[in-house]
Design an enzyme around this catalytic site. Sequence first.
Site, PDB file in Angstrom:
ATOM      1  N   ASP A  36      35.638  12.400  50.781  1.00 17.90           N
ATOM      2  CA  ASP A  36      35.585  13.107  52.056  1.00 17.90           C
ATOM      3  C   ASP A  36      36.428  14.375  52.010  1.00 17.90           C
ATOM      4  OD1 ASP A  36      34.717  13.073  54.900  1.00 17.90           O
ATOM      5  OD2 ASP A  36      36.858  12.940  55.276  1.00 17.90           O
ATOM      6  N   LYS A  91      35.462  18.513  52.287  1.00 12.71           N
ATOM      7  CA  LYS A  91      36.111  19.422  53.236  1.00 12.71           C
ATOM      8  C   LYS A  91      36.666  20.660  52.542  1.00 12.71           C
ATOM      9  CE  LYS A  91      37.310  15.786  56.567  1.00 12.71           C
ATOM     10  NZ  LYS A  91      38.387  15.020  57.225  1.00 12.71           N
TER      11      LYS A  91
END
Length: 814
Positions: free
Chosen positions: A677, A681
């Site tokens: 994740d 980002k």
Amino acid sequence: MQVLKFGGTSCGSAKAIEQVCQIVQSYQKKGKMIIVVSAMSGITDKLIACGKLAGQGNDAYKQQLQEIEHKHFEAIRQLFPITIQSGLISQVKKQLNNLENLCDGIFQVGELSRRSLDKIMSYGELLSSWMIAEKMKQVGLHAAWKDSRELIVTDNNFGNAQVDFESTNDHITAYFQHAPEEYFVCPGFIAQSFQQETTTLGRGGSDYSAAIMAAAVDANVLEIWTDVSGMMTADPRIVSQAIPIPHISYEEAMELSHFGAKVIYPPTIQPVMDRRIPIWIKNTFAPNDYGTLIKDNGEKTYPVTGISGIQNIALLTLEGSGMVGIPGFSKRLFESLHREKVNVILITQSSSEHSITVGIHETDMLKAKAVVDSTFAQEIHDKKIEPLIVEKDLSIVAVVGDNMKNHHNMSGRLFGALGRNAINIRAIAQGSTEKNISTVISKHDVKKALNVIHEAFFSAPTKQVNLFVVGVGNVGGKLLEQLDQQKAFLQNELGLNIRVMAVANSKNMVFSENGLPLDNWQPALQSGEEMSMQAFAEKIISQNLRNSVFVDNTASAAVASTYALFLQNGISVVTCNKIACASEYASYKSLKELARKYNASFMFETNVGAGLPVINTLNDMIRSGDKIHSIEAVLSGSLNFVFNHFVEGQSFRSVVQAAQDEGYTEPDPRIDLSGTDVMRKILILARESGTVMEIEDITNNGFLPDEALNAPSVAEFYNQLDVHAEHFNNLRRAADAEGKKLKFVASFKDGKAAVGLQSVGPDHPFYQLEGKDNIVLYKSNRYAAQPLIVKGAGAGADVTASGIFADIIKTASL
């Protein structure tokens, strides 16, 4: 003298006729009055059906005659005392017998001529006007019935006769100058040729009849009483925010009526305009409403007076290099169309003289194609021009206003409003008087076009934004809750009416024509149809609503794969789903380009930092000319929560479980703990800073043992955290021994990116980062000595929903 005209709905029932009489009574002691009336509502259509059925040899015309008789007899029974009903019914029956004999003759012959049809249609106005005259006498008004065929003289162009004004004016003035009565009830729509044959003035001709009489007697006003309170800025059946037009000029009214405004019949205006007689459009059923006063130009509230449109238009384009510099092509084109009685509605020509385009009704396109190709057969054979190009399924939307010429950027606002909603313009025409800007668009886009144009030119109380939401779990549910809580604020302070038109989860989807109730949408979703992302997308596109926004609150690759389809159709996308922006760079770039190309918004602020303005801040720096040197960040609220709570006496497993229970992690916590994740980002931030990068280019210094990372299920993953508990304790103890804290850090510098677990000391900005907070440090040309810091809560349904909410509002302001 005043002239009042009452339309079909105003005469459509006994109750309506009584209302007409009350309106006329209110004008007592104001001089003589001519009352022109239409047939009872629906009767003209039935009369036409009678004629056509009889002409086809179908005796079903008799059923139509029975229905016509029943409606008139029923009106008499309700309007008049029983003592006089039989005599009145007898008079009506005599007229209906004549009508039946006429239809019987047509039935026997098996042919319906235009002359016979005019005769048949005349009975509607003859019967209604006679009944109304009798009712006025019965209530005490000094009224007389006068047959308009004795007043209005026309040629014998049956169905749409042309008035001979010299003879007509003589007849009208001669009659009304000497007639002793105060009130004269006349049938509208009908007239008589020089050969004393019944003619009609075209559908809507009752308005025209009244205007002819008003001009002939030089009336002080022509009042047209209908079932609406005047002309509106747009058709209220299509544009719910349409408002009444209190004052409008003759020219504006003519333009709007020509382009489809149904309140007034287009030819009506010319006779009274020549005499400068005002036309007042009033509502029979709301007589105290002001209505619309048509007169010489007066004060204007808006530069645009109204918006209207014509459906079912075809465009004809004659083009070819052989037209350039050669005179006569336009003349021959229009002459050929004139020979076939093809009415030209719109004309536009390129300045290069390479092409000329005209708009006509679709019903005329085949004969237009044939006659034009025949006219230019030699030039087509010689390859000087192309065969006539015909495009159908189009509509004209016209913006009308005398005052447009006094305001700049009228065209820009019009085209901008259409462009922002992905409405393609096929042709444009604007007169030199600047009273009208006409655009040709797909008829599929008419409803959306009228609404967005109305929002662009009128100070509507709110701008409507239509949301289609997929994912109504933690984040989606909070979003709907916030939208409901802020509904009044959005309307009162921002002028926004945000409607949720559809919601969907992995099982069900539900659409609502007028918007779902945000305080109780769950039952509708539970009883909705089975969810299919393809069907959901197709339904959104087919609805073609203005200011549409697709909202993705999922982590689904299937949902993310539909973004391009929405953007291509001018539908904005707001998402917290990182998959699209973290996929292949070509796909990410394509989505950004589609958004620009189709004037749609692609908003993904919540991809990084939830509700924090991480991406917006970066975008503002880049757009203003700054250059990013490096980015250092803690971008996982869930991981920051985990390592802030992983202290002596707490097991790593229990802390991860708590983070999941609080909704800070994905359903599979490995997506967070593996660093995947965070990689997504930092990849998005690197791309937004202008770097071409793929996810494979990012170094991931993970801390999870392979057995935990590759566990076959989430449950087994948690078991592996227990198995490797000492591994995690050793990481914590090593940091504690140095007086540092564990943080999962993402970095980008010199075109390279990395993520991994680091120990940071008290002198580092990350050391004091609490709870689930995120922090981003931007170093740039302008922020070289001290970084620009964005810090705050970076996880949680509430803050993520608020970030999505903010992006939705931004789409509405663009």
